[in-house]
Scaffold this motif. Structure first.
Motif, PDB file in Angstrom:
ATOM      1  N   TYR A  93       1.033  -1.132  -0.070  1.00  0.00           N
ATOM      2  CA  TYR A  93      -0.056   0.063  -0.044  1.00  0.00           C
ATOM      3  C   TYR A  93       1.006   1.315  -0.100  1.00  0.00           C
ATOM      4  O   TYR A  93       1.849   1.420   0.898  1.00  0.00           O
ATOM      5  N   LEU A  94       0.454   1.981  -0.833  1.00  0.00           N
ATOM      6  CA  LEU A  94       1.237   3.495  -0.861  1.00  0.00           C
ATOM      7  C   LEU A  94       0.665   4.655  -0.557  1.00  0.00           C
ATOM      8  O   LEU A  94       1.165   5.637   0.216  1.00  0.00           O
ATOM      9  N   HIS A  95      -0.576   4.878  -1.086  1.00  0.00           N
ATOM     10  CA  HIS A  95      -1.401   6.027  -0.926  1.00  0.00           C
ATOM     11  C   HIS A  95      -0.491   7.434  -1.215  1.00  0.00           C
ATOM     12  O   HIS A  95      -0.437   8.177  -0.456  1.00  0.00           O
ATOM     13  N   LEU A  96      -0.087   7.442  -2.114  1.00  0.00           N
ATOM     14  CA  LEU A  96       0.802   8.285  -2.504  1.00  0.00           C
ATOM     15  C   LEU A  96       0.181  10.058  -2.715  1.00  0.00           C
ATOM     16  O   LEU A  96       1.029  10.822  -2.340  1.00  0.00           O
ATOM     17  N   ALA A  97      -0.982   9.985  -3.077  1.00  0.00           N
ATOM     18  CA  ALA A  97      -1.554  11.361  -3.240  1.00  0.00           C
ATOM     19  C   ALA A  97      -1.267  12.158  -2.086  1.00  0.00           C
ATOM     20  O   ALA A  97      -1.728  13.414  -2.050  1.00  0.00           O
ATOM     21  N   ALA A  98      -1.514  11.659  -0.890  1.00  0.00           N
ATOM     22  CA  ALA A  98      -1.254  12.342   0.177  1.00  0.00           C
ATOM     23  C   ALA A  98       0.090  12.255   1.220  1.00  0.00           C
ATOM     24  O   ALA A  98       0.216  12.708   2.173  1.00  0.00           O
ATOM     25  N   ALA A 115       1.321  -0.352  -6.344  1.00  0.00           N
ATOM     26  CA  ALA A 115       0.420   0.370  -4.918  1.00  0.00           C
ATOM     27  C   ALA A 115      -0.721  -0.904  -5.045  1.00  0.00           C
ATOM     28  O   ALA A 115      -1.435  -0.944  -5.789  1.00  0.00           O
ATOM     29  N   TYR A 116      -0.939  -1.506  -4.074  1.00  0.00           N
ATOM     30  CA  TYR A 116      -2.077  -2.505  -3.839  1.00  0.00           C
ATOM     31  C   TYR A 116      -3.561  -1.627  -4.214  1.00  0.00           C
ATOM     32  O   TYR A 116      -4.348  -2.151  -4.845  1.00  0.00           O
ATOM     33  N   GLU A 117      -3.596  -0.351  -3.508  1.00  0.00           N
ATOM     34  CA  GLU A 117      -4.831   0.190  -3.579  1.00  0.00           C
ATOM     35  C   GLU A 117      -5.277   0.703  -5.085  1.00  0.00           C
ATOM     36  O   GLU A 117      -6.431   1.128  -5.248  1.00  0.00           O
ATOM     37  N   ASN A 342       2.652   3.192  -9.782  1.00  0.00           N
ATOM     38  CA  ASN A 342       2.365   4.314  -9.321  1.00  0.00           C
ATOM     39  C   ASN A 342       3.762   5.170  -9.738  1.00  0.00           C
ATOM     40  O   ASN A 342       3.648   6.369 -10.380  1.00  0.00           O
ATOM     41  N   VAL A 343       4.909   4.426  -9.723  1.00  0.00           N
ATOM     42  CA  VAL A 343       6.088   5.009  -9.746  1.00  0.00           C
ATOM     43  C   VAL A 343       7.012   4.125 -10.543  1.00  0.00           C
ATOM     44  O   VAL A 343       6.926   2.820 -10.146  1.00  0.00           O
ATOM     45  N   LYS A 344       7.699   4.584 -12.014  1.00  0.00           N
ATOM     46  CA  LYS A 344       8.636   3.497 -12.338  1.00  0.00           C
ATOM     47  C   LYS A 344       9.654   4.016 -13.178  1.00  0.00           C
ATOM     48  O   LYS A 344       9.358   5.188 -13.937  1.00  0.00           O
TER      49      LYS A 344
END
Length: 362
Positions: A93-98, A115-117, A342-344
Motif C-alpha cells: 500500500y502506498l497512498h501517494l496522493a497524500a 500500489a495495492y490500492e 504508481n512510479v517507474k
C-alpha cells in the motif's frame, strides 16, 4: 525470483506482507523468500513457521530489502527510504496522493512501485483494497463506539440506546465498501444510520441490503450540512482511486457538532474528507478539536493483524506470483496489475497521483 519481506515499522503495525502459507506457495514454485526475523510475530507467525514453509529468516531489514521484489503491507517510512534503491520492485500500500515526501523518494530511487490500492479490474473493482476496506469499515464503528464512551472523551452515548432512550446517530459519508461495512456494524448495534453518496445506483443497491433500516441520501453540501451537527458518530468513507480525498466537511461544520461527538475518517490515508482531521496513530489515536473527538489512524486494520494479514494475502498472493514468475514483463500482459504501478523508472505513472502532484519538483 528473490523476494524480501521486511518487518513493518509503522506504529503498532502488526501485519506482515506474506504469511507462511504464501511463502510456502512461492517456495514450491522455485522462488526464494527472505523474511526479516520476527516480521510475522504480531500476526501470530513465528520464524519457525516461515522456515518450515521454506523461507529464509534474515536478521536485518537490509537483508530483507536486498531482493528483486519486496512485499510489504504499509508504505515505506523515512527510515526506509535508503532501502528503496536496492530492489527492482516494491509491492505494498502506498497512498501517494497524500504523501509528497514518499513520492519524491520513490521517483529518486527509480524503483518500480506498485500500489495495492490502485490495482484495478476491468469493472473498476479494487481487489487488493477491498479486504482492508471491509475490515476498516467494520472497525470504524467499533472504534467510534469506544470513543463515544465518557472515559474516552466522548458524549457518553450508547449507539444502540435502550428501551426508553433513543439510539445514537451514525452519519456515513460514502456508500462504497467502507461505508457499507460500517453501516452493517452500526445497524447491528441498533444505531440510527444515514449513508450519503453521489451514486444513485449505489444508493439503490444499498436499499436492497438495508431496506428501511438505513436512511440513504444523495450527497450534496446542503444535505451534509443538515446531518453532520446531529451525528454522534461521523464516519468518512470517501474514495477516489489514487487521488486525494475531497473535503466534504469544513471546520465550521465540525464546530456545530455536539461536544463529545466522534469523527472517524477512514479516508485519512488519502488526505481525509474532513477538514479538521489529521493523521494519528494507534499509540495516540485521538485528539479533540472544536470539542469533537477525532480518530485518524491510517492503518486501522493493523489492530486485528491475525485476521487482516490472512485476508490481505488471500487477495495479493496471485499478483505476487505473477510478479515473481514473470517480473516486470507481466505488466505488459496484465492490465489490472499495470494500473497498480504508481512510479517507474523515476516517473509518476498513475493518473491520480500525477494530478495530486502536478507541480512536483525533486
Amino acid at each position: 525470483m528473490k523476494i524480501g519481506v521486511p518487518k513493518e515499522i509503522k506504529d503498532q503495525e502488526f501485519r506482515v506482507g506474506l504469511s507462511p502459507n504464501s511463502v510456502r506457495v512461492l517456495c514450491d514454485r522455485g522462488h526464494q523468500v527472505s523474511v526479516e526475523t520476527q516480521a510475522g510475530t504480531g500476526s501470530g507467525f513465528t520464524d519457525e513457521d516461515y522456515q518450515q514453509a521454506g523461507g529464509k529468516i534474515v536478521t536485518s531489514a537490509t537483508e530483507a530489502w536486498e531482493q528483486d521484489l519486496v512485499v510489504k503491507v504499509k508504505e515505506p517510512l523515512k527510515q526506509e527510504y535508503d532501502y528503496l534503491k536496492i530492489p527492482k520492485m516494491l509491492f505494498t500500500y502506498l497512498h501517494l496522493a497524500a504523501d509528497k515526501e514518499l513520492t519524491k523518494a520513490l521517483i529518486s530511487s527509480k524503483i518500480t512501485a506498485i500500489a495495492y490500492e490502485t490495482v484495478e479490474l476491468p469493472d473498476k473493482r479494487l481487489p487488493l483494497l477491498t479486504p482492508m476496506s471491509i475490515i476498516a469499515g467494520r472497525l470504524s464503528v467499533q472504534f467510534g463506539a469506544r470513543y463515544l464512551e465518557k472515559q474516552q472523551g466522548g458524549r457518553g452515548v450508547l449507539l444502540g440506546g435502550i428501551p426508553g432512550v433513543c439510539a445514537g446517530t451514525v452519519v456515513i459519508l460514502g456508500g462504497g465498501i467502507v461505508g457499507t461495512e460500517a453501516a452493517k456494524i452500526a445497524v447491528g448495534m441498533g444505531a440510527k444510520v444515514q449513508i450519503f453518496d453521489i451514486n444513485v445506483e449505489r444508493l439503490a443497491y444499498l436499499e436492497t441490503l438495508f431496506g428501511s433500516r438505513v436512511e440513504l441520501l444523495y450527497s450534496d453540501a446542503s444535505s451534509i450540512e443538515k446531518a453532520v451537527p446531529k451525528a454522534d458518530l461521523l464516519i468518512g468513507a470517501v474514495l477516489v482511486t489514487g487521488k486525494r480525498a475531497p473535503t466534504l466537511v469544513s471546520k465550521e461544520l465540525v464546530s456545530k457538532m455536539r461536544p463529545g461527538s466522534v469523527i472517524v475518517d477512514v479516508a485519512v490515508d488519502q488526505g481525509g474528507c474532513i477538514e479538521t482531521l489529521r493523521t494519528t496513530s494507534h499509540s495516540c489515536p485521538t485528539y479533540v478539536e472544536e470539542g469533537v473527538v477525532h480518530f485518524g489512524v491510517p492503518n486501522m486494520p493493523g489492530a486485528v493483524p491475525w485476521t487482516a494479514t490472512q485476508a490481505l494475502n488471500n487477495s495479493t498472493l496471485p499478483y505476487v506470483l505473477k510478479l515473481a514468475n514473470e517480473g516486470l514483463e507481466v505488466l505488459e500482459k496484465d492490465a489490472s496489475l499495470a494500473k497498480g504501478v504508481n512510479v517507474k523508472d523515476g516517473v509518476l505513472i498513475h493518473p491520480g497521483v500525477q494530478e495530486a502532484f502536478k507541480d512536483l519538483t525533486l
